[in-house]
Design a protein around this motif. Structure first.
Motif, PDB file in Angstrom:
ATOM      1  N   LYS A  18       1.073  -1.025  -0.201  1.00  0.00           N
ATOM      2  CA  LYS A  18       0.050  -0.338  -0.101  1.00  0.00           C
ATOM      3  C   LYS A  18       0.610   1.487   0.113  1.00  0.00           C
ATOM      4  O   LYS A  18       1.201   1.771  -1.126  1.00  0.00           O
ATOM      5  N   PHE A  19       2.123   1.198   0.656  1.00  0.00           N
ATOM      6  CA  PHE A  19       2.556   2.311   1.143  1.00  0.00           C
ATOM      7  C   PHE A  19       3.827   2.782   0.470  1.00  0.00           C
ATOM      8  O   PHE A  19       4.639   3.757  -0.242  1.00  0.00           O
ATOM      9  N   PHE A  20       4.404   2.052  -0.266  1.00  0.00           N
ATOM     10  CA  PHE A  20       5.861   1.866  -0.766  1.00  0.00           C
ATOM     11  C   PHE A  20       4.760   2.311  -2.857  1.00  0.00           C
ATOM     12  O   PHE A  20       5.985   2.578  -2.889  1.00  0.00           O
ATOM     13  N   THR A  21       4.500   1.509  -2.522  1.00  0.00           N
ATOM     14  CA  THR A  21       3.713   1.819  -4.575  1.00  0.00           C
ATOM     15  C   THR A  21       2.655   3.521  -4.363  1.00  0.00           C
ATOM     16  O   THR A  21       3.371   3.758  -5.548  1.00  0.00           O
ATOM     17  N   ALA A  64      -1.954   8.264  -7.620  1.00  0.00           N
ATOM     18  CA  ALA A  64      -0.879   7.322  -6.951  1.00  0.00           C
ATOM     19  C   ALA A  64      -2.198   6.078  -6.186  1.00  0.00           C
ATOM     20  O   ALA A  64      -1.476   5.253  -6.190  1.00  0.00           O
ATOM     21  N   GLY A  65      -2.790   7.217  -5.412  1.00  0.00           N
ATOM     22  CA  GLY A  65      -3.922   6.120  -4.602  1.00  0.00           C
ATOM     23  C   GLY A  65      -4.514   5.086  -5.356  1.00  0.00           C
ATOM     24  O   GLY A  65      -4.420   3.352  -5.371  1.00  0.00           O
ATOM     25  N   LEU A  66      -5.019   5.007  -6.591  1.00  0.00           N
ATOM     26  CA  LEU A  66      -5.711   4.202  -6.714  1.00  0.00           C
ATOM     27  C   LEU A  66      -4.583   3.051  -7.527  1.00  0.00           C
ATOM     28  O   LEU A  66      -5.049   2.303  -7.456  1.00  0.00           O
ATOM     29  N   GLY A  67      -3.526   3.596  -7.957  1.00  0.00           N
ATOM     30  CA  GLY A  67      -2.353   3.077  -8.485  1.00  0.00           C
ATOM     31  C   GLY A  67      -2.120   1.627  -7.021  1.00  0.00           C
ATOM     32  O   GLY A  67      -1.831   0.351  -7.085  1.00  0.00           O
ATOM     33  N   SER A  68      -1.724   2.178  -5.868  1.00  0.00           N
ATOM     34  CA  SER A  68      -1.319   1.512  -5.083  1.00  0.00           C
ATOM     35  C   SER A  68      -2.620   0.136  -4.645  1.00  0.00           C
ATOM     36  O   SER A  68      -2.530  -0.147  -4.154  1.00  0.00           O
ATOM     37  N   LEU A  83      -4.170  15.774  -7.701  1.00  0.00           N
ATOM     38  CA  LEU A  83      -4.668  15.047  -8.797  1.00  0.00           C
ATOM     39  C   LEU A  83      -3.730  13.937  -8.516  1.00  0.00           C
ATOM     40  O   LEU A  83      -4.381  12.815  -8.556  1.00  0.00           O
ATOM     41  N   THR A  84      -2.395  14.253  -8.041  1.00  0.00           N
ATOM     42  CA  THR A  84      -1.490  13.114  -8.208  1.00  0.00           C
ATOM     43  C   THR A  84      -1.460  12.004  -6.712  1.00  0.00           C
ATOM     44  O   THR A  84      -1.181  11.352  -7.586  1.00  0.00           O
ATOM     45  N   PHE A  85      -1.662  12.770  -5.748  1.00  0.00           N
ATOM     46  CA  PHE A  85      -1.922  12.057  -4.660  1.00  0.00           C
ATOM     47  C   PHE A  85      -4.040  11.207  -4.601  1.00  0.00           C
ATOM     48  O   PHE A  85      -3.007   9.662  -4.395  1.00  0.00           O
ATOM     49  N   ALA A  86      -4.260  11.571  -6.095  1.00  0.00           N
ATOM     50  CA  ALA A  86      -5.449  10.263  -5.734  1.00  0.00           C
ATOM     51  C   ALA A  86      -4.877   9.720  -6.821  1.00  0.00           C
ATOM     52  O   ALA A  86      -5.221   8.505  -6.772  1.00  0.00           O
ATOM     53  N   LEU A  89       4.093  10.060 -11.200  1.00  0.00           N
ATOM     54  CA  LEU A  89       3.247  10.435 -11.761  1.00  0.00           C
ATOM     55  C   LEU A  89       4.210  12.186 -11.746  1.00  0.00           C
ATOM     56  O   LEU A  89       3.167  13.362 -12.033  1.00  0.00           O
ATOM     57  N   GLY A  90       5.550  12.402 -11.033  1.00  0.00           N
ATOM     58  CA  GLY A  90       6.075  14.239 -10.938  1.00  0.00           C
ATOM     59  C   GLY A  90       5.879  13.849 -12.089  1.00  0.00           C
ATOM     60  O   GLY A  90       6.359  15.260 -12.221  1.00  0.00           O
ATOM     61  N   TYR A  91       6.735  13.171 -12.968  1.00  0.00           N
ATOM     62  CA  TYR A  91       7.048  13.257 -14.598  1.00  0.00           C
ATOM     63  C   TYR A  91       6.084  14.104 -15.698  1.00  0.00           C
ATOM     64  O   TYR A  91       5.883  14.190 -16.665  1.00  0.00           O
ATOM     65  N   ALA A  92       4.663  13.354 -15.157  1.00  0.00           N
ATOM     66  CA  ALA A  92       3.467  14.348 -15.645  1.00  0.00           C
ATOM     67  C   ALA A  92       3.279  15.324 -15.321  1.00  0.00           C
ATOM     68  O   ALA A  92       3.725  16.213 -14.108  1.00  0.00           O
TER      69      ALA A  92
END
Length: 302
Positions: free
Chosen positions: A93-96, A118-122, A113-116, A104-107
């Motif tokens: 959960k936390f590592f991914t 990244a949360g979806l991916g994790s 929105l990055t937090f959301a 997503l920092g490269y996008a």
């Protein structure tokens, strides 16, 4: 943040090992305290309305019935799978989350929105890890025999594999619903928490700062539970006992949601919401607080 989190999981240093044990111990205590609510939630989600002969009339009725007919240990059916899954689940959960956030920092996404995302991916990654454990857990929780009469966790897992294999009809049954449940939960959970935390000013008083973070975490876990519960209901129906033995009525996530809605109404998609919020509201707050304070401690000591 990920550079700090990796040593906690991977290195056998005194400090890293200590914090790893802290996070794992917190997870174990949470499971032991909150598992009865998870059993009750599953029982509500697999019952098929008022015509179901095993229908529970209320939350209190469910607790009383389980206590009377299955004993105290009835509330701890299926507890071993989540205990076994706890360490890899929290690690993933936390590592991914940190890895996806870094990518997503490269996008050109807005920070919020990055937090959301990244949360979806994790959540999607976490779901793949925990789904086999969930299949075994739900099948044990659905069993209404006295605790001493039900099969062990490993016997149940062997029986599922022997009967239906490791695929989407066996140990990975309901994967799409689990993907939806964890993906949506983590998207809202991380997205809401970190965005709101950045908006509400930091308090210099340690106690008030703790309460600020706990409150935001509590609301995050509650909102995430409300939004993702239709996926949870679908998951329980798919992984739990089918209405007619030998016939698969609940097969795919969205078709199961449609069937439940058509036959039992809109509110049936929110069965088990109260015990779910009671477990994941405060549980989600504590989990984020342990993570944040562990991270802050590591920043000072690594």
């Amino acid at each position: 943040m990920v550079e700090v989190f990796i040593p906690v999981l991977a290195l056998d240093t005194e400090q890293g090992h200590g914090w790893s044990l802290l996070v794992q111990s917190k997870g174990l205590v949470e499971i032991c305290l909150m598992h009865p609510l998870d059993v009750v939630k599953t029982r509500f989600q697999i019952q098929r309305g008022k015509t179901d002969p095993t229908n529970y009339r209320s939350l209190g009725d469910c607790f009383r019935t389980i206590s009377r007919t299955e004993g105290l240990f009835g509330f701890y059916k299926g507890i071993l799978p989540p205990i076994l899954a706890e360490t890899p689940k929290r690690a993933v959960k936390f590592f991914t989350f940190e890895q996806y956030k870094k990518l997503l920092g490269y996008a050109t996404l807005p920070p919020g929105l990055t937090f959301a995302v990244a949360g979806l991916g994790s959540g999607l990654t976490e779901a793949v890890v925990v789904n086999p454990f969930e299949v075994v857990k739900v099948s044990l929780q659905a069993n209404r025999n006295v605790f001493t009469e039900q099969p062990s966790t490993f016997s149940q897992a062997r029986q599922i594999i022997k009967t239906n294999g490791l695929g989407f009809q066996g140990l990975n049954r309901g994967l799409t619903a689990t993907l939806g449940r964890h993906g949506v939960f983590n998207m809202v959970y991380f997205g809401f928490y970190f965005n709101v935390k950045n908006i509400i000013p930091v308090n210099k008083d340690p106690t008030l700062e703790f309460l600020r973070k706990f409150g935001i975490g509590l609301v995050s876990g509650t909102i995430a539970s409300i939004i993702n519960i239709p996926f949870d209901v679908a998951k329980s129906r798919i992984q739990g006992p089918q209405p007619i033995p030998g016939e698969t009525k609940y097969r795919t996530c969205f078709k199961t949601m449609a069937t439940v809605y058509k036959e039992e109404g809109f509110l049936a998609l929110y069965k088990g919401l109260v015990p779910k919020i009671m477990r994941l509201g405060p549980g989600g707050a504590v989990m984020l607080l342990v993570y944040e304070y562990a991270y802050a401690w590591l920043q000072e000591n690594w």
